[in-house]
Design a protein around this motif. Structure first.
Motif, PDB file in Angstrom:
ATOM      1  N   PHE A  16       0.852  -0.975  -0.021  1.00  0.00           N
ATOM      2  CA  PHE A  16       0.077   0.015  -0.080  1.00  0.00           C
ATOM      3  C   PHE A  16       1.072   1.053   0.110  1.00  0.00           C
ATOM      4  O   PHE A  16       0.363   2.098  -0.737  1.00  0.00           O
ATOM      5  N   LEU A  17       1.890   1.150   0.955  1.00  0.00           N
ATOM      6  CA  LEU A  17       2.607   2.538   0.870  1.00  0.00           C
ATOM      7  C   LEU A  17       3.717   2.734  -0.247  1.00  0.00           C
ATOM      8  O   LEU A  17       3.800   3.861  -0.884  1.00  0.00           O
ATOM      9  N   PHE A  18       3.788   1.608  -0.954  1.00  0.00           N
ATOM     10  CA  PHE A  18       4.562   1.735  -2.295  1.00  0.00           C
ATOM     11  C   PHE A  18       3.537   2.251  -3.458  1.00  0.00           C
ATOM     12  O   PHE A  18       4.166   2.995  -4.054  1.00  0.00           O
ATOM     13  N   SER A  19       2.372   1.931  -3.365  1.00  0.00           N
ATOM     14  CA  SER A  19       1.586   2.302  -4.379  1.00  0.00           C
ATOM     15  C   SER A  19       1.281   3.799  -4.366  1.00  0.00           C
ATOM     16  O   SER A  19       0.541   4.466  -5.070  1.00  0.00           O
ATOM     17  N   LEU A  20       1.571   4.526  -3.111  1.00  0.00           N
ATOM     18  CA  LEU A  20       0.902   5.820  -3.121  1.00  0.00           C
ATOM     19  C   LEU A  20       1.681   6.934  -3.810  1.00  0.00           C
ATOM     20  O   LEU A  20       3.216   6.736  -3.919  1.00  0.00           O
ATOM     21  N   LEU A 478      -3.156   7.209  -5.698  1.00  0.00           N
ATOM     22  CA  LEU A 478      -2.287   5.981  -6.036  1.00  0.00           C
ATOM     23  C   LEU A 478      -1.582   6.163  -7.302  1.00  0.00           C
ATOM     24  O   LEU A 478      -2.117   6.577  -8.377  1.00  0.00           O
ATOM     25  N   ARG A 479      -0.379   5.588  -7.383  1.00  0.00           N
ATOM     26  CA  ARG A 479       0.249   5.492  -8.780  1.00  0.00           C
ATOM     27  C   ARG A 479       0.265   4.068  -9.256  1.00  0.00           C
ATOM     28  O   ARG A 479       0.440   3.788 -10.334  1.00  0.00           O
ATOM     29  N   SER A 480      -0.204   3.072  -8.394  1.00  0.00           N
ATOM     30  CA  SER A 480      -0.525   1.771  -8.884  1.00  0.00           C
ATOM     31  C   SER A 480      -1.549   1.009  -8.018  1.00  0.00           C
ATOM     32  O   SER A 480      -1.818   1.269  -6.763  1.00  0.00           O
ATOM     33  N   ILE A 481      -2.128   0.163  -8.493  1.00  0.00           N
ATOM     34  CA  ILE A 481      -2.986  -0.763  -7.746  1.00  0.00           C
ATOM     35  C   ILE A 481      -2.830  -2.207  -8.301  1.00  0.00           C
ATOM     36  O   ILE A 481      -2.903  -2.674  -9.254  1.00  0.00           O
ATOM     37  N   ASP A 482      -2.627  -3.169  -7.228  1.00  0.00           N
ATOM     38  CA  ASP A 482      -2.153  -4.474  -7.358  1.00  0.00           C
ATOM     39  C   ASP A 482      -0.939  -4.588  -8.409  1.00  0.00           C
ATOM     40  O   ASP A 482      -0.817  -5.520  -9.053  1.00  0.00           O
ATOM     41  N   GLY A 483      -0.048  -3.735  -8.124  1.00  0.00           N
ATOM     42  CA  GLY A 483       1.184  -3.689  -9.088  1.00  0.00           C
ATOM     43  C   GLY A 483       0.975  -3.021 -10.184  1.00  0.00           C
ATOM     44  O   GLY A 483       1.985  -2.962 -11.059  1.00  0.00           O
ATOM     45  N   LYS A 484      -0.045  -2.739 -10.828  1.00  0.00           N
ATOM     46  CA  LYS A 484      -0.408  -2.360 -12.069  1.00  0.00           C
ATOM     47  C   LYS A 484      -0.423  -0.623 -12.006  1.00  0.00           C
ATOM     48  O   LYS A 484      -0.974   0.108 -11.074  1.00  0.00           O
ATOM     49  N   THR A 485       0.681   0.005 -12.827  1.00  0.00           N
ATOM     50  CA  THR A 485       0.475   1.367 -12.977  1.00  0.00           C
ATOM     51  C   THR A 485      -0.643   1.989 -13.452  1.00  0.00           C
ATOM     52  O   THR A 485      -1.514   1.580 -14.405  1.00  0.00           O
ATOM     53  N   ILE A 486      -1.092   3.245 -12.531  1.00  0.00           N
ATOM     54  CA  ILE A 486      -2.443   3.820 -13.139  1.00  0.00           C
ATOM     55  C   ILE A 486      -2.102   5.270 -13.611  1.00  0.00           C
ATOM     56  O   ILE A 486      -1.262   5.782 -13.141  1.00  0.00           O
TER      57      ILE A 486
END
Length: 486
Positions: A16-20, A478-486
């Motif tokens: 989660f923190l990585f995705s922020l 978020l910059r990613s969800i489930d490891g996928k960039t958004i």
């Protein structure tokens, strides 16, 4: 992933923190229960281990003031946060509590108070401790009410267009979180309401869990819902027009589109034009879809919306019944008829009510037009690309950019019906003059989206904002969800 398919809490928090998107200041909603206490400690541990100055924590506790001891519990949580060096705020649900629907009212109050705390503490987003156990219970409850596949609890919801509420532990089980707390030697508060069987969720919680192999693949359901939202947004671009901010029109080709897309889009348009927080039920939607696809001209009413089917498409407008006035004192804001946000910037009270043939509504003409100011005035149907609305951003066009024909080409009955649903503003018994109207903030309000907008509906809702010429919704933090960039 663990053996039972749920993510371990520490791993879930790191991901989660990585995705922020960064920098980020996170407000943790802490009730004192095991789930939210675990969330607080997991985030604190991960942020401190990473030594990342771009991410910081603050916390808030909502005291619902519904039982004795809640104030003391809030103080205990404050002490825990102080020991961790995390700024903390206690917000109290003030005023008289409703005698029915207490859980829904408490939820509404809770998120409003959390948003206030986030604003005061300078947070960018809010996180809550919902777990996979909560997800299972929600799916079970919704499964008892409908045969339709449910998306369950969303992992991200935009509240009041202001703050994203994220749920990083939604695929972690309560058992794992409590094991983490025992490892840390930290206890938690057990809310007595979690044992009260008058609440449906408690009764469901005590039933044997469903066979794991038969449970909904929630992530796959989310992907399907996102894809449907995207397809419906494209449908809006190709087949939907907005006239004067009040009258919707679906082109004939749009009524022959894929049934799933039409169901999704028409259901949400019905809620928007009807000022309702939810799409019509299955029975009503079947009636609407059958009418729209039938091809026979006529009218029907459902969800407070009149559907007018003609050769040039399907028109939607708010029905004239049940439109109640809204009185706002100076400085107050409110939502009129579930369709318009109104803020009173005058020094006197104002009243918003349905327009009459002689009442100037929120709609008026640009300075280039010489047509009369009142929507009910003779010649209204000659308006061409001149309808503008006063919003929080100033005076902007609300006629969709795709509309180039004159209003006179619209069906008279449909346009008059739409006009009658416009808000007219008055103060001290007199309709507001144009100069006074400029002290009023008024903008379209989307009842199914503007209070709680799940990320599954974000694409469609944001496209609809463009159609209505309102401000876009805040993007996901978020910059990613489930490891996928958004």
């Amino acid at each position: 992933m663990s053996a039972d398919g749920t993510s371990l809490p520490r791993l879930a928090i790191r991901q989660f923190l990585f995705s922020l998107r960064r920098p980020a200041r996170i407000l943790v909603a802490v009730s004192g229960g095991s789930d939210s206490t675990g969330l607080l400690l997991l985030l604190d541990e991960a942020v401190k281990a990473a030594s990342n100055p771009e991410i910081s924590l603050c916390a808030a506790t909502v005291d619902h003031a519904l039982r004795a001891g809640s104030a003391e519990e809030a103080r205990e949580i404050a002490a825990l946060c102080a020991s961790l060096g995390i700024p903390h705020s206690v917000r109290i649900w003030q005023g008289e509590k409703p005698k029915t629907g207490i859980m829904a009212a408490a939820r509404e109050a809770r998120y409003g108070l959390l948003a206030e705390a986030a604003e005061a503490l300078g947070a960018d987003l809010i996180v809550t401790g919902h777990t996979f156990d909560d997800q299972r219970e929600t799916l079970e409850m919704r499964g008892m009410r409908t045969e339709q596949v449910s998306s369950g609890i969303a992992d991200a919801v935009l509240f009041d267009r202001r703050f994203w509420i994220l749920r990083p532990l939604l695929f972690s089980t309560r058992a794992y979180i409590r094991a983490f707390l025992r490892e840390r030697g930290v206890g938690w508060i057990d809310d007595p309401s979690n044992e009260d069987e008058k609440y449906e969720r408690v009764r469901v919680r005590r039933q044997p869990p469903a066979d794991a192999a038969a449970e909904t693949d929630i992530r796959a359901t989310w992907e399907e819902r996102l894809a449907l939202s995207s397809r419906a947004a494209d449908w809006l671009d190709r087949h939907f027009m907005l006239h004067g901010g009040l009258l919707g029109q679906v082109a004939p080709d749009g009524l022959r589109e894929d049934r799933a897309v039409l169901d999704y889009a028409l259901g949400r348009l019905t809620a928007v034009f009807g000022g309702q927080p939810f799409v019509p039920g299955r029975g009503q939607m079947e009636r609407i879809l059958a009418f729209a696809a039938g091809g026979k001209p006529g009218r029907m009413t459902a969800g407070r919306v009149v559907f007018d089917l003609r050769r040039d498409g399907l028109y939607l407008a708010r029905e004239s019944r049940g439109i109640l006035p809204l009185v706002l004192r100076p400085g107050e804001a409110g939502v009129w008829d579930g369709r318009f946000y109104v803020w009173n910037g005058l020094t006197t009270s104002i009243e918003a009510e349905a327009a009459t043939p002689r009442a100037p509504s929120f709609l008026c003409l640009s300075q280039e037009s010489s047509a009369p100011k009142s929507l009910g005035a003779k010649g209204t149907l000659r308006f061409v690309e001149s309808v503008i609305a006063q919003t929080r951003g100033g005076w902007i066009p609300v006629t969709s950019t795709g509309m180039r024909e004159s209003m006179q080409h619209l069906p008279k009955a449909a346009w008059k019906r739409a006009i009658a649903s416009a808000p007219a503003l008055s103060s001290e018994g007199a309709y507001l003059a144009p100069e006074s109207s400029r002290s009023i903030d008024l903008t379209p309000y989307f009842a199914p989206f503007d209070r709680f907008l799940t990320r599954f509906d974000f694409i469609f809702a944001d496209r609809l904002s463009a159609v209505f010429a309102t401000a876009p919704y805040a993007g996901l933090p978020l910059r990613s969800i489930d490891g996928k960039t958004i």
